[in-house]
Each structure stands twice: as C-alpha cells, then as structure tokens.
Enzyme design. Structure first.
Site, PDB file in Angstrom:
ATOM      1  N   ASN A 141      14.250  41.258  -1.056  1.00  0.00           N
ATOM      2  CA  ASN A 141      14.147  42.460  -1.890  1.00  0.00           C
ATOM      3  C   ASN A 141      13.913  42.192  -3.367  1.00  0.00           C
ATOM      4  O   ASN A 141      13.186  42.944  -4.022  1.00  0.00           O
ATOM      5  CB  ASN A 141      15.425  43.300  -1.749  1.00  0.00           C
ATOM      6  CG  ASN A 141      15.616  43.862  -0.360  1.00  0.00           C
ATOM      7  OD1 ASN A 141      14.666  44.032   0.400  1.00  0.00           O
ATOM      8  ND2 ASN A 141      16.864  44.154   0.002  1.00  0.00           N
ATOM      9  N   ARG A 143       7.898  50.222   3.080  1.00  0.00           N
ATOM     10  CA  ARG A 143       8.701  48.996   3.141  1.00  0.00           C
ATOM     11  C   ARG A 143      10.148  49.263   2.741  1.00  0.00           C
ATOM     12  O   ARG A 143      11.080  48.657   3.291  1.00  0.00           O
ATOM     13  CB  ARG A 143       8.072  47.944   2.231  1.00  0.00           C
ATOM     14  CG  ARG A 143       8.726  46.568   2.291  1.00  0.00           C
ATOM     15  CD  ARG A 143       7.810  45.523   1.668  1.00  0.00           C
ATOM     16  NE  ARG A 143       8.412  44.205   1.700  1.00  0.00           N
ATOM     17  CZ  ARG A 143       8.909  43.589   0.624  1.00  0.00           C
ATOM     18  NH1 ARG A 143       8.869  44.190  -0.562  1.00  0.00           N
ATOM     19  NH2 ARG A 143       9.435  42.373   0.710  1.00  0.00           N
ATOM     20  N   HIS A 182      13.313  48.124   4.967  1.00  0.00           N
ATOM     21  CA  HIS A 182      14.355  47.244   4.449  1.00  0.00           C
ATOM     22  C   HIS A 182      15.704  47.947   4.355  1.00  0.00           C
ATOM     23  O   HIS A 182      16.743  47.286   4.327  1.00  0.00           O
ATOM     24  CB  HIS A 182      13.937  46.683   3.091  1.00  0.00           C
ATOM     25  CG  HIS A 182      12.971  45.550   3.191  1.00  0.00           C
ATOM     26  ND1 HIS A 182      13.058  44.412   2.432  1.00  0.00           N
ATOM     27  CD2 HIS A 182      11.892  45.368   3.991  1.00  0.00           C
ATOM     28  CE1 HIS A 182      12.083  43.578   2.749  1.00  0.00           C
ATOM     29  NE2 HIS A 182      11.344  44.145   3.689  1.00  0.00           N
ATOM     30  N   HIS A 211       1.545  46.215   7.902  1.00  0.00           N
ATOM     31  CA  HIS A 211       0.984  45.359   6.861  1.00  0.00           C
ATOM     32  C   HIS A 211      -0.500  45.639   6.656  1.00  0.00           C
ATOM     33  O   HIS A 211      -1.158  44.947   5.879  1.00  0.00           O
ATOM     34  CB  HIS A 211       1.201  43.877   7.202  1.00  0.00           C
ATOM     35  CG  HIS A 211       2.586  43.391   6.882  1.00  0.00           C
ATOM     36  ND1 HIS A 211       2.984  42.083   7.058  1.00  0.00           N
ATOM     37  CD2 HIS A 211       3.672  44.041   6.403  1.00  0.00           C
ATOM     38  CE1 HIS A 211       4.249  41.953   6.706  1.00  0.00           C
ATOM     39  NE2 HIS A 211       4.692  43.132   6.303  1.00  0.00           N
TER      40      HIS A 211
END
Length: 316
Positions: free
Chosen positions: A92, A60, A64, A191
């Site tokens: 975040n 992740r 990001h 996910h």
C-alpha cells in the site's frame, strides 16, 4: 422438556436473526439515503474524467480493503496511538491512491444523509462505478457494510498478493479468501486498467526470460536498472479501457508484473487466459461475479463496527 424446547427455539431465533443482520442488500439505502448511489457515481465519473488512472486506483483500493479483514474500510484509517493502520503496508505505501476521492464522496453523502452511508459501502460502489466509467461490466453492489474501528498492518503485509508472487502463491492467497483459480485469473484481469511503478517490475524486465524482448526493451526505457523507482508504466496496452487486452498481452509474453505473466507460463491457468483473450464477454461475466463475491468478504453488519463520520478516523 419444555425448557429444552424453549432453549432450542431461542437458539434458532438468535441464529436466524444473526443471519439477517449479516445479509447485505442492494436496496439498503433506498429509503434512508435514496440519492447515495447517484452521488457516488457522479463523483467517480468526474474523478475518472479528470484522470483515467483514478478508476484503477479506486478499484484497487476496494481490493486492498477487502483482502485485509474483509470489506470494512480499514484501509482508510490513519495510524493512531492504539493501532498502526494499513496505509504503510508493503502493498500500500506510496502506491494505493484515491483516498481523497473517497473523502470527497463521503463529505457529499454526509451532507445528504448524516451518519447513514458507510465508508466501506462507498469504496465498494466507487470500485464498480470506476470499472463502468472505463467501459467495463457492471454488477449489483450489495450494501449495508459498516466500518471497522481498527486496522491491521500485519494482516495487510501477509494477505495482499505481492507482484513477485508465483502461480502457486497466487492460487493459495486467493483460495484463502474463498476464490477458485478461475476467479483469481478473472480478478487479475482488472490489471487491464492502471499503472505500476518501476520498482514493482524492474526485476522482470531485466532478469526474466519469459518476456517479449521488444516489450522488455521498451519498458527499460521507462525503468532504468538503477533509480527511477516511481516511474510509471501501463499495466497493459490499452490501460485506459477496461477490456480483455491484458490476457492477449500475457499470451504474447507482455505481462508487466512477474505475477501477471505467471498466469500464462505453462501452468494450470493457461487455458483460462486463452479463453478470456478470445471471449471478452466471458471475462466480463466472470470478473463481475468475482467482484460481487469479493465485496461480500467478511462485512461488518448489524451493530458491528460503526458508520464513520470521517473515513480516515474512528468516531469519538
């Protein structure tokens, strides 16, 4: 005429040199830091062995990073007097993890090859190694990214897909980065590992109707209607293994996040979800290819940016 030809030749050479500088390569550190990749892999394997969730966190972190100004490790920068970093962006803050693992890896690599391996490349390789450590596919990480000297809180707030996103918003946000709807679904399939905080899925389990009733009830035991915002739930039913169960869960209306279930809710991506739910090899192939594409989003190369000594601050 001669001067015009010379100008044209110079322009072409400059263009070609620019392309060459912008190219990443799989063997970028082959001679300058030959043990970099094995060092990163060992550190990631150790971190995931200690806490399997860390694999999802490192993956992740890469996502990001890349979705905000490109894969330049801007997400790692702390706030300074001249800019506010991305760590406090809505997607975040109190959520993104793994900074300390990247710092540990950076320290190890710096001891091997000072000033050679970028934080951006470490984040990209760590994401790949995390997926592999949890049983997922591998891919060739192209290397040679350099680190940014700034960050953008506003871009992080605007470009990262929130868990409340509807399908049309997801398609648009990923399309803005050059991804097709199918690539968006494949990347959403990451996910299959990790967890989410109660505050991110409370509205879904209490107020939405396209959800399995037994599943909703089980999540309500973890996530009360009031309080417990940081209580954690697995994102799918086999969260410590990178597999295609995420897509099977969506078909069963067991998507934890609103944005997850939007992928299978009578819309244009239903058939993609169905395909991946029955063909894990197709999912593995597509997600690996999409990860390579994501890792190539607007990298800083050549003399752009820098190689940070500490990932959380610019040099100097």
């Amino acid at each position: 005429m001669a001067s015009l030809s010379s100008f044209f030749l110079f322009s072409m050479l400059s263009f070609l040199i620019g392309i060459a500088h912008a190219q990443l390569s799989s063997d970028f550190y082959a001679s300058s830091c030959p043990n970099a990749l094995s060092t990163i892999q060992t550190a990631v394997n150790n971190a995931v062995a200690q806490e399997s969730r860390m694999g999802a966190s490192l993956l992740r972190l890469h996502f990001h990073d890349c979705f905000v100004l490109g894969c330049d490790a801007s997400i790692l920068l702390n706030d300074t007097d001249s800019f506010t970093g991305e760590k406090t962006a809505g997607g975040n803050i109190n959520s993104v993890r793994g900074y300390e693992v990247i710092d540990t890896i950076k320290s190890q690599v710096e001891s091997l090859c000072p000033g050679v391996v970028s934080c951006a490349d470490i984040v990209a390789v760590a994401a790949r190694d995390s997926v592999v450590a949890l049983g997922g596919p591998t891919w060739t990480v192209l290397l040679g990214r350099r680190d940014s000297t700034t960050a953008s809180l506003s871009t992080a707030n605007s470009d990262l897909p929130p868990p409340t996103s509807d399908l049309s918003s997801l398609i648009d946000l990923f399309s803005n980065k050059g991804f097709t709807a199918q690539e968006m679904v494949a990347l959403s399939g990451t996910h299959t590992i990790g967890k989410a905080q109660c505050s991110k899925f409370r509205d879904r389990i209490y107020n939405e109707t396209n959800i399995n009733a037994t599943f909703a009830a089980s999540k309500q035991e973890i996530c009360p209607s009031d309080g417990g915002d940081e209580n954690l739930s697995d994102l799918d039913e086999s969260t410590n293994v990178f597999d295609n169960v995420y897509f099977t869960n969506l078909i069963e209306q067991k998507g934890l996040l609103h944005s997850d279930q939007q992928l299978y809710n009578g819309g244009s991506t239903d058939s993609i979800v169905e395909s991946y739910s029955s063909d894990s090899s197709a999912f593995f192939t597509d997600v690996a290819n999409a990860m390579v594409k994501m890792g190539n989003l607007s990298p800083l190369t050549g003399t752009d940016g820098e190689i940070r000594t500490n990932c959380w601050k610019v040099n100097g």
